[in-house]
Design an enzyme around this catalytic site. Structure first.
Site, PDB file in Angstrom:
ATOM      1  N   ASN A  45      -6.224  -7.394 -10.093  1.00  0.00           N
ATOM      2  CA  ASN A  45      -5.328  -6.315 -10.477  1.00  0.00           C
ATOM      3  C   ASN A  45      -5.162  -6.288 -11.993  1.00  0.00           C
ATOM      4  OD1 ASN A  45      -3.802  -8.763  -9.984  1.00  0.00           O
ATOM      5  ND2 ASN A  45      -1.908  -7.603  -9.930  1.00  0.00           N
ATOM      6  N   GLU A  47      -2.620  -4.442 -14.642  1.00  0.00           N
ATOM      7  CA  GLU A  47      -1.413  -3.647 -14.820  1.00  0.00           C
ATOM      8  C   GLU A  47      -1.440  -2.888 -16.141  1.00  0.00           C
ATOM      9  OE1 GLU A  47       1.632  -6.451 -12.239  1.00  0.00           O
ATOM     10  OE2 GLU A  47       1.812  -6.460 -14.418  1.00  0.00           O
ATOM     11  N   CYS A  56      -5.299  -1.886  -8.440  1.00  0.00           N
ATOM     12  CA  CYS A  56      -5.245  -3.064  -7.584  1.00  0.00           C
ATOM     13  C   CYS A  56      -6.600  -3.768  -7.506  1.00  0.00           C
ATOM     14  CB  CYS A  56      -4.826  -2.664  -6.179  1.00  0.00           C
ATOM     15  SG  CYS A  56      -3.216  -1.861  -6.082  1.00  0.00           S
ATOM     16  N   GLU A  58      -8.271  -4.891  -4.967  1.00  0.00           N
ATOM     17  CA  GLU A  58      -9.168  -4.415  -3.916  1.00  0.00           C
ATOM     18  C   GLU A  58      -9.986  -3.217  -4.390  1.00  0.00           C
ATOM     19  OE1 GLU A  58      -5.285  -5.816  -1.900  1.00  0.00           O
ATOM     20  OE2 GLU A  58      -5.883  -4.898  -3.789  1.00  0.00           O
ATOM     21  N   CYS A  91      -1.996  -2.648  -0.492  1.00  0.00           N
ATOM     22  CA  CYS A  91      -1.118  -1.479  -0.488  1.00  0.00           C
ATOM     23  C   CYS A  91      -1.772  -0.345   0.299  1.00  0.00           C
ATOM     24  CB  CYS A  91      -0.808  -1.040  -1.922  1.00  0.00           C
ATOM     25  SG  CYS A  91      -2.183  -0.212  -2.759  1.00  0.00           S
ATOM     26  N   CYS A  94      -4.967   1.160  -1.326  1.00  0.00           N
ATOM     27  CA  CYS A  94      -6.139   0.299  -1.133  1.00  0.00           C
ATOM     28  C   CYS A  94      -6.642   0.374   0.303  1.00  0.00           C
ATOM     29  CB  CYS A  94      -5.819  -1.140  -1.511  1.00  0.00           C
ATOM     30  SG  CYS A  94      -5.666  -1.369  -3.293  1.00  0.00           S
TER      31      CYS A  94
END
Length: 140
Positions: A45, A47, A56, A58, A91, A94
């Site tokens: 990830n 940010e 993210c 994934e 999430c 994802c």
């Protein structure tokens, strides 16, 4: 089909997690995608102060594999390991991307000690949105 044990793929995800850029949440996530050709593509990830710009782990792994030419169809992605501090799950965004690109992938979700559970994309996102949802079959 390439062979890589779940434990080996989880170890790759744990390594990918160490590269995460998380100055705001401090919640590092790593992902390791096993591709049908036997390669493993990492994601972590990343940010951003503009929160919606965060991506993210994934999706980083899945899209990096596409960028590397490792996607010809939905069976190219064999398994995805996701590593978080506490075994948190992907999430919704994802999950939707996973359903589009690798609906038959095995998914391993692990904590920072490497304890993992096995699930599937379908179990994570039943009734996913797919291309058939875009069909324009309502003429009028």
């Amino acid at each position: 089909m390439p062979t890589l044990s779940p434990e080996e793929l989880v170890a790759h995800a744990l390594l990918a997690r160490t590269h995460a850029y998380t100055p705001y949440s401090h919640y590092q996530v790593g992902a390791a995608l096993l591709v049908a050709d036997g390669s493993v593509v990492y994601g972590c990830n990343v940010e951003n102060a503009a929160y919606p710009s965060t991506i993210c782990a994934e999706r980083v792994a899945l899209t990096a594999a596409i960028a590397q030419g490792k996607y010809q169809g939905q069976d190219d992605y064999v398994a995805l390991a996701v590593a978080t501090r506490d075994g948190g799950t992907p999430c919704g965004t994802c999950r939707q991307v996973m359903a589009e690109l690798g609906p038959r992938m095995v998914v391993y979700i692990c904590d920072e000690q490497g304890n993992y559970r096995t699930t599937s994309v379908a179990a994570l996102l039943p009734d996913s949105f797919d291309a058939s949802s875009l069909a324009d079959d309502q003429a009028s």
